[in-house]
Design a protein around this motif. Structure first.
Motif, mmCIF file in Angstrom:
data_model
loop_
_atom_site.group_PDB
_atom_site.id
_atom_site.type_symbol
_atom_site.label_atom_id
_atom_site.label_comp_id
_atom_site.label_asym_id
_atom_site.label_seq_id
_atom_site.Cartn_x
_atom_site.Cartn_y
_atom_site.Cartn_z
ATOM 1 N N TYR A 1 -4.386 4.695 -5.035
ATOM 2 C CA TYR A 1 -3.505 3.555 -4.771
ATOM 3 C C TYR A 1 -2.834 3.174 -6.200
ATOM 4 O O TYR A 1 -3.325 2.122 -6.658
ATOM 5 C CB TYR A 1 -4.279 2.732 -3.918
ATOM 6 N N ASP B 1 5.523 -4.026 3.866
ATOM 7 C CA ASP B 1 5.266 -2.518 3.671
ATOM 8 C C ASP B 1 3.765 -2.256 3.657
ATOM 9 O O ASP B 1 2.993 -2.960 3.426
ATOM 10 C CB ASP B 1 5.585 -1.960 2.162
ATOM 11 N N LEU C 1 0.604 0.386 3.961
ATOM 12 C CA LEU C 1 0.258 1.731 3.182
ATOM 13 C C LEU C 1 -0.919 2.068 4.168
ATOM 14 O O LEU C 1 -1.649 1.533 4.275
ATOM 15 C CB LEU C 1 0.387 1.576 1.768
ATOM 16 N N ARG D 1 -4.168 7.840 6.227
ATOM 17 C CA ARG D 1 -2.849 8.223 6.254
ATOM 18 C C ARG D 1 -2.690 9.532 6.976
ATOM 19 O O ARG D 1 -1.725 9.749 7.601
ATOM 20 C CB ARG D 1 -2.571 8.613 4.816
ATOM 21 N N ARG E 1 3.429 5.312 4.508
ATOM 22 C CA ARG E 1 3.697 3.975 4.312
ATOM 23 C C ARG E 1 4.758 3.846 5.440
ATOM 24 O O ARG E 1 5.594 4.624 5.909
ATOM 25 C CB ARG E 1 4.121 3.487 3.086
ATOM 26 N N GLU F 1 3.098 -6.284 0.600
ATOM 27 C CA GLU F 1 2.450 -4.911 0.750
ATOM 28 C C GLU F 1 0.997 -4.998 1.254
ATOM 29 O O GLU F 1 0.415 -5.729 0.489
ATOM 30 C CB GLU F 1 2.378 -4.265 -0.748
ATOM 31 N N ALA G 1 -2.240 -2.730 2.795
ATOM 32 C CA ALA G 1 -2.782 -1.504 2.695
ATOM 33 C C ALA G 1 -3.932 -1.377 3.423
ATOM 34 O O ALA G 1 -4.870 -2.214 3.178
ATOM 35 C CB ALA G 1 -2.752 -0.821 1.212
#
Lengths: 144, 83, 144, 83
Positions: free
Chosen positions: C48, D4, D6, D12, D19, D73, D75
């Motif tokens: 990351y 955002d 991620l 993923r 993203r 952000e 994630a």
């Protein structure tokens, strides 16, 4: 799987370049001459030729068996070693990190208190005091 | 019996030599220490505090009460300070 | 006192040649790609960007403060790494060996479970499974 | 607010993109997960087992009940396997 006693310097990077092939984890320890606040210019290291080599080999084999090391290496120098110079190193290789760390700590604890080396301080005035054994080094052995 | 007696570090310095050949009837290391200490002041001084002395018989660590029958080489030295 | 994330290999010997000047004890750990009994040809490591660098820097500072390290270094690679290749290394320097060992183990425990890297196996058939986290790695953190 | 979002590693891959920008009224990470899981089957599948999902808010590890006000952000990724 070897132990060496020598006066020459060693190159840690070169020593472990082909060390522990196939292992997942390699740990090294190196001991260097400290200047002790500017007081020292060197250490003089005496050892007991014959016994030293046997002792190092014995401790290496003990560590390999106990921690399942796939490889181990011990190098210890003797003679006059200037401030900043490497005194000794150990390296251990294993599949996983815990065994490699424990093997290296075990070797260091044994080396410090059971291998026949003696350090003397060299100051600007010449040869000085013999370094006293540290009680915590002896205590460290009791954890294994 | 005859043994080679070795000294290291400050024990070597105080005794004034790294090794000597000794004719002895000692049964244990402690008996040998007594014999050595009786030889002269240097030996006596170096071996006066046995808590600061370690012993190896034929290059294996041993203690003061270990028997020395058959030994060829007996070494005296301070606690080790390698690493 | 630095952390790096990179695709390129590193040379452990060169990295520690000028590491920890003045220290008495230097410990290194390196992790290498195992072949897992011939099953693997490589690992693919994802990370990351941005968070990784911050995390490694944070863990390095934590270790330095907690164990009084005079120097520390973390290098972690990403991308495709063939069997036998170095994945990562840490180095720690301290006055005495106990702090250097503990600092390195602490860093490894944090890295393993708290730095944003993910490993995927590459076999002869191509990209395979993502490597599962190991419960003992998570447990290892609780000792600190 | 707009964040955002991620995704890394198998998250993923299951979601099919690294993203995306999301308009959300979620108060916590958990609320955001609910919103994402309702978007389509891929999101729902990837986020179905939260015990296998870790979260970072603005690149700091956080837990599912963390509030996300002000975050830019967020994630989601599996447990880490570095070292």
């Amino acid at each position: 799987m070897s132990a060496r006693v020598q006066t020459e310097p060693f190159d840690l990077g070169a020593e472990i370049a082909n060390f522990g092939a196939g292992a997942g984890a390699v740990v090294t320890f190196s001991g260097l001459v400290r200047d002790e606040g500017g007081r020292l210019v060197a250490l003089e290291i005496e050892h007991y030729p014959g016994m030293t080599e046997k002792a190092l080999d014995t401790y290496g084999r003990m560590a390999a068996e106990r921690f399942g090391l796939s490889d181990w290496l011990i190098i210890h120098r003797h003679g006059r070693l200037d401030v900043g110079a490497p005194i000794m190193m150990v390296a251990t290789a294993s599949r996983h990190r815990a065994a490699a760390f424990q093997g290296a700590e075990f070797l260091m604890d044994w080396l410090k208190s059971r291998a026949p080396f003696w350090k003397r301080e060299i100051t600007l005035d010449g040869p000085g005091e013999w370094v006293d054994a540290v009680e915590t080094d002896e205590d460290a052995l009791s954890r294994w | 019996m005859v043994v080679d007696v070795l000294y290291f570090a400050w024990l070597r310095e105080r005794i004034g030599q790294p090794r000597e050949r000794i004719e002895t009837e000692a049964a244990t290391v402690r008996d040998l220490v007594d014999q050595l200490a009786a030889m002269d002041d240097w030996h006596a001084a170096a071996l006066s505090d046995l808590s600061a002395v370690r012993v190896a018989i034929d290059q294996e660590l041993a203690d003061l009460d270990a028997r020395i029958a058959g030994a060829r080489e007996i070494a005296f030295f301070p606690p080790m300070t390698g690493g």
